[in-house]
Design a protein around this motif. Structure first.
Motif, mmCIF file in Angstrom:
data_model
loop_
_atom_site.group_PDB
_atom_site.id
_atom_site.type_symbol
_atom_site.label_atom_id
_atom_site.label_comp_id
_atom_site.label_asym_id
_atom_site.label_seq_id
_atom_site.Cartn_x
_atom_site.Cartn_y
_atom_site.Cartn_z
ATOM 1 N N PRO A 152 0.878 -1.074 0.053
ATOM 2 C CA PRO A 152 0.053 0.016 0.204
ATOM 3 C C PRO A 152 0.816 1.267 0.084
ATOM 4 C CG PRO A 152 -0.115 -1.040 2.258
ATOM 5 C CD PRO A 152 0.652 -1.841 1.321
ATOM 6 N N ARG A 196 2.201 5.045 -1.954
ATOM 7 C CA ARG A 196 2.695 5.867 -3.255
ATOM 8 C C ARG A 196 3.766 4.829 -3.954
ATOM 9 N NH1 ARG A 196 6.482 9.585 -4.207
ATOM 10 N NH2 ARG A 196 6.330 10.940 -6.144
ATOM 11 N N THR A 217 -0.579 5.399 -6.488
ATOM 12 C CA THR A 217 -0.834 5.244 -5.141
ATOM 13 C C THR A 217 -1.836 3.920 -4.797
ATOM 14 O OG1 THR A 217 -0.537 7.655 -4.659
ATOM 15 C CG2 THR A 217 -1.427 6.397 -2.955
ATOM 16 N N VAL A 273 -4.284 2.285 -2.419
ATOM 17 C CA VAL A 273 -4.916 2.560 -1.346
ATOM 18 C C VAL A 273 -5.248 1.082 -0.771
ATOM 19 C CG1 VAL A 273 -7.189 3.306 -0.458
ATOM 20 C CG2 VAL A 273 -6.243 4.579 -2.537
ATOM 21 N N SER A 297 -6.824 -1.782 1.596
ATOM 22 C CA SER A 297 -8.020 -2.257 1.997
ATOM 23 C C SER A 297 -7.895 -2.539 3.464
ATOM 24 C CB SER A 297 -8.382 -3.398 1.240
ATOM 25 O OG SER A 297 -7.605 -4.391 1.669
ATOM 26 N N ALA A 355 -3.273 5.682 6.997
ATOM 27 C CA ALA A 355 -4.330 5.449 6.348
ATOM 28 C C ALA A 355 -5.369 6.799 6.221
ATOM 29 C CB ALA A 355 -5.258 4.338 6.867
ATOM 30 N N ASP A 359 -6.018 11.202 6.186
ATOM 31 C CA ASP A 359 -6.308 12.191 5.224
ATOM 32 C C ASP A 359 -5.263 13.380 5.406
ATOM 33 O OD1 ASP A 359 -8.278 10.810 3.762
ATOM 34 O OD2 ASP A 359 -9.644 11.787 4.985
ATOM 35 N N GLY A 379 -2.036 8.346 3.033
ATOM 36 C CA GLY A 379 -2.266 7.330 2.266
ATOM 37 C C GLY A 379 -0.610 6.584 1.839
#
Length: 197
Positions: free
Chosen positions: A50, A52, A74, A76, A78, A120, A122, A148
């Motif tokens: 996970p 970039r 990138t 993402v 799960s 995970a 923002d 992320g």
């Protein structure tokens, strides 16, 4: 991805080589007439990766120099990936582990231990790792950990700064925050290092 033949001659693609084992390439092996296009199918395997990524492929035409094409994106994570790869809660970060036990006894050389982390959220996450022992220091890469993206906490144990021998246990405090000024006001996550000296 499509490539076009801008030359006046018919060209082909000899080979396409990814720069990493997590990237694969397939391509049309027939000649490309002047003005025509051909496809190159590029695949990135995101399993347990996970965050970039920056990869590249090298395209070798039948004539001319190699062409390097960057691949960025990138992945993402799960919930399943987070639980499998980063099973430990570290405040605002997901951690690969919270307990570290080097296999070999430490004598005179510094030992580096790593925890992979994933943000995970923002917002960027700042970290602070505190130790009550001068024998243990730390550093987070990158700092702050971008949203992320993944990072790493490096823990460094210097046995020359530890007067005790035998089984030694250190308990560290990992603080995380979106604001570096409020790190010490947040609850911490305990990290344990157990060594034999």
């Amino acid at each position: 991805m499509y490539v076009s033949n801008a030359s006046p001659d018919t060209l082909g693609i000899l080979k396409v080589r990814p720069t990493c084992g997590c990237t694969a390439a397939d391509f049309l092996k027939t000649p490309i007439a002047p003005g025509d296009s051909a496809w190159i199918d590029l695949t990135y395997d995101p399993y347990r990766r996970p965050g970039r990524f920056e990869k590249a492929v090298k395209i070798y035409p039948t004539e001319g120099e190699m062409i390097r094409v960057p691949i960025t994106g990138t992945v993402v994570a799960s919930e399943e990936t987070l639980k499998r790869v980063y099973p430990s809660d570290g405040g605002l970060l997901h951690l690969s582990e919270t307990t570290f036990m080097p296999l070999l006894p430490l004598q005179t050389e510094e030992k580096t231990l790593y925890a992979d982390v994933y943000n995970a959220g923002d917002l960027p996450v700042w970290t602070l790792v505190e130790s009550d022992s001068e024998a243990v220091t730390s550093q987070t890469f990158p700092s702050p950990v971008p949203p992320g993206e993944k990072g790493m906490i490096g823990l460094y144990v210097d046995p020359l700064k530890e007067p005790r021998t035998g089984r030694i246990e250190y308990t560290l405090r990992l603080y995380t925050s979106h604001d570096p000024e409020t790190l010490k006001t947040q609850p911490y996550t305990p990290l344990k290092i157990i060594i034999q000296k």
